[in-house]
Design a protein around this motif. Structure first.
Motif, PDB file in Angstrom:
ATOM      1  N   LEU A 122       0.901  -1.304  -0.170  1.00 37.92           N
ATOM      2  CA  LEU A 122      -0.040   0.519  -0.091  1.00 37.92           C
ATOM      3  C   LEU A 122       0.980   1.333  -0.302  1.00 37.92           C
ATOM      4  N   ALA A 123       1.720   1.361   0.390  1.00 36.06           N
ATOM      5  CA  ALA A 123       2.898   2.100   0.484  1.00 36.06           C
ATOM      6  C   ALA A 123       3.695   2.690  -0.705  1.00 36.06           C
ATOM      7  N   ARG A 124       3.671   1.535  -1.349  1.00 33.79           N
ATOM      8  CA  ARG A 124       4.275   1.871  -2.914  1.00 33.79           C
ATOM      9  C   ARG A 124       3.207   2.168  -3.311  1.00 33.79           C
ATOM     10  N   GLU A 125       2.052   1.112  -3.420  1.00 32.93           N
ATOM     11  CA  GLU A 125       1.026   1.685  -4.537  1.00 32.93           C
ATOM     12  C   GLU A 125       0.503   3.596  -4.011  1.00 32.93           C
ATOM     13  N   VAL A 126       0.747   3.984  -3.059  1.00 34.72           N
ATOM     14  CA  VAL A 126       0.526   5.608  -2.693  1.00 34.72           C
ATOM     15  C   VAL A 126       1.056   6.398  -3.447  1.00 34.72           C
ATOM     16  N   LEU A 127       2.545   5.255  -3.253  1.00 33.76           N
ATOM     17  CA  LEU A 127       3.682   6.973  -3.613  1.00 33.76           C
ATOM     18  C   LEU A 127       3.717   6.731  -5.433  1.00 33.76           C
ATOM     19  N   ASP A 128       4.043   5.465  -5.959  1.00 27.32           N
ATOM     20  CA  ASP A 128       3.300   5.262  -7.326  1.00 27.32           C
ATOM     21  C   ASP A 128       2.382   6.407  -7.743  1.00 27.32           C
ATOM     22  N   ALA A 129       0.512   6.744  -7.087  1.00 33.62           N
ATOM     23  CA  ALA A 129       0.128   6.864  -7.607  1.00 33.62           C
ATOM     24  C   ALA A 129      -0.013   8.422  -7.862  1.00 33.62           C
ATOM     25  N   LEU A 130       1.304   8.548  -6.786  1.00 31.07           N
ATOM     26  CA  LEU A 130       1.597  10.170  -6.638  1.00 31.07           C
ATOM     27  C   LEU A 130       3.672  10.843  -7.440  1.00 31.07           C
ATOM     28  N   HIS A 131       3.524   9.566  -8.082  1.00 34.06           N
ATOM     29  CA  HIS A 131       4.649   9.605  -8.745  1.00 34.06           C
ATOM     30  C   HIS A 131       6.079  10.259  -7.948  1.00 34.06           C
ATOM     31  N   LEU A 132       6.439   9.346  -6.782  1.00 37.39           N
ATOM     32  CA  LEU A 132       7.163   9.640  -5.902  1.00 37.39           C
ATOM     33  C   LEU A 132       7.796   8.968  -5.798  1.00 37.39           C
ATOM     34  N   THR A 133       7.984   7.183  -6.324  1.00 32.00           N
ATOM     35  CA  THR A 133       8.650   6.286  -6.104  1.00 32.00           C
ATOM     36  C   THR A 133      10.317   5.926  -6.229  1.00 32.00           C
ATOM     37  N   SER A 134      10.242   7.205  -7.862  1.00 37.69           N
ATOM     38  CA  SER A 134      11.935   6.940  -7.910  1.00 37.69           C
ATOM     39  C   SER A 134      12.215   7.384  -6.988  1.00 37.69           C
ATOM     40  N   ARG A 135      11.948   8.641  -6.149  1.00 33.45           N
ATOM     41  CA  ARG A 135      12.687   9.745  -5.350  1.00 33.45           C
ATOM     42  C   ARG A 135      13.369   8.777  -4.338  1.00 33.45           C
ATOM     43  N   PHE A 136      13.069   7.618  -3.481  1.00 30.16           N
ATOM     44  CA  PHE A 136      13.396   6.560  -2.580  1.00 30.16           C
ATOM     45  C   PHE A 136      14.450   5.411  -3.471  1.00 30.16           C
ATOM     46  N   ASP A 137      15.296   5.521  -2.019  1.00 28.84           N
ATOM     47  CA  ASP A 137      16.264   4.271  -2.241  1.00 28.84           C
ATOM     48  C   ASP A 137      14.889   3.034  -1.647  1.00 28.84           C
TER      49      ASP A 137
END
Length: 227
Positions: A122-137
């Motif tokens: 769910l954390a990945r899904e919400v970050l994906d939805a906001l186009h933020l996932t790639s910011r995090f290592d």
């Protein structure tokens, strides 16, 4: 890494720290509550229930509207999670100044991570939805390390440091779970006064408090100098 910046890694809690997820989480709680004839709660009532994971949040919602058995909680937790997954970013947005602060840190060569008690998918899904996932290592959820090893245990924060390659690190959060987990892992903590606070921010025991993301970089510099 910028030699003038004291931390190689900065980790963040998700709900109430990076993202204001309160509207969508309240909607999911209320979906579960009203499905069994309970009254809906306001976003303001749900906000301090957030931080310990979905089951903890729902249990508090049920307690506020009459209590429940573990069996009822099992059924309603699935109902809550299904609804939330289908409506995960309807109202969710980063807190003011958050993205600029992340850009600033990335520009300094800092590795960024998320450590949350939200289920990892769910954390990945919400970050994906906001186009933020790639910011995090690294993205570590409440279930990533296994049962009983989410915050406030130090395990997910220690894993964050390892997955980001090691080195000096700090953590940013809004709950006692964040503070206890990071400090048990040996990291200084910055607490966000704008988060989903369950108690006054001054009582969390963090090394520093910020009222806006504009304050994050100078606060981390100050913490590094003090150390």
């Amino acid at each position: 890494m910028n030699a003038d910046f004291p931390f190689r890694i900065v980790g963040f809690d998700l709900d109430g720290t990076l993202l204001d997820t309160s509207g969508d989480l309240a909607a999911a709680v209320n979906h579960a509550l009203t499905s069994v004839g309970r009254p809906a709660l306001s976003v303001e009532e749900v906000r301090p229930m957030i931080g310990g994971g979905a089951r903890h949040m729902l249990a508090q919602g049920m307690a506020a509207t009459g209590g429940c058995t573990e069996g009822e909680l099992d059924v309603l937790q699935r109902r809550l999670l299904d609804y939330y997954a289908a409506n995960i970013a309807d109202k969710t947005q980063p807190f003011p100044g958050c993205l600029a602060a992340l850009d600033n840190l990335t520009g300094r060569g800092v590795r960024l991570a998320v450590v949350t008690n939200k289920l990892e998918h769910l954390a990945r899904e919400v970050l994906d939805a906001l186009h933020l996932t790639s910011r995090f290592d690294a993205i570590i959820g409440g279930d990533t390390m296994g049962p009983g090893r989410g915050k406030p245990a130090p395990d997910p924060v220690l894993a964050m440091v390892q997955r980001c390659g090691g080195g000096s690190a700090a953590f940013v959060g809004d709950s006692v779970y964040d503070v206890q987990s990071a400090q048990a892992a040996g990291l200084p903590v910055v607490a966000c006064s704008f988060g989903f606070l369950q108690q006054p921010v001054e009582t969390l025991g963090a090394e520093a408090v910020i009222d806006h993301y504009d304050e994050l970089i100078p606060t981390l510099v100050r913490l590094g100098s003090a150390a």
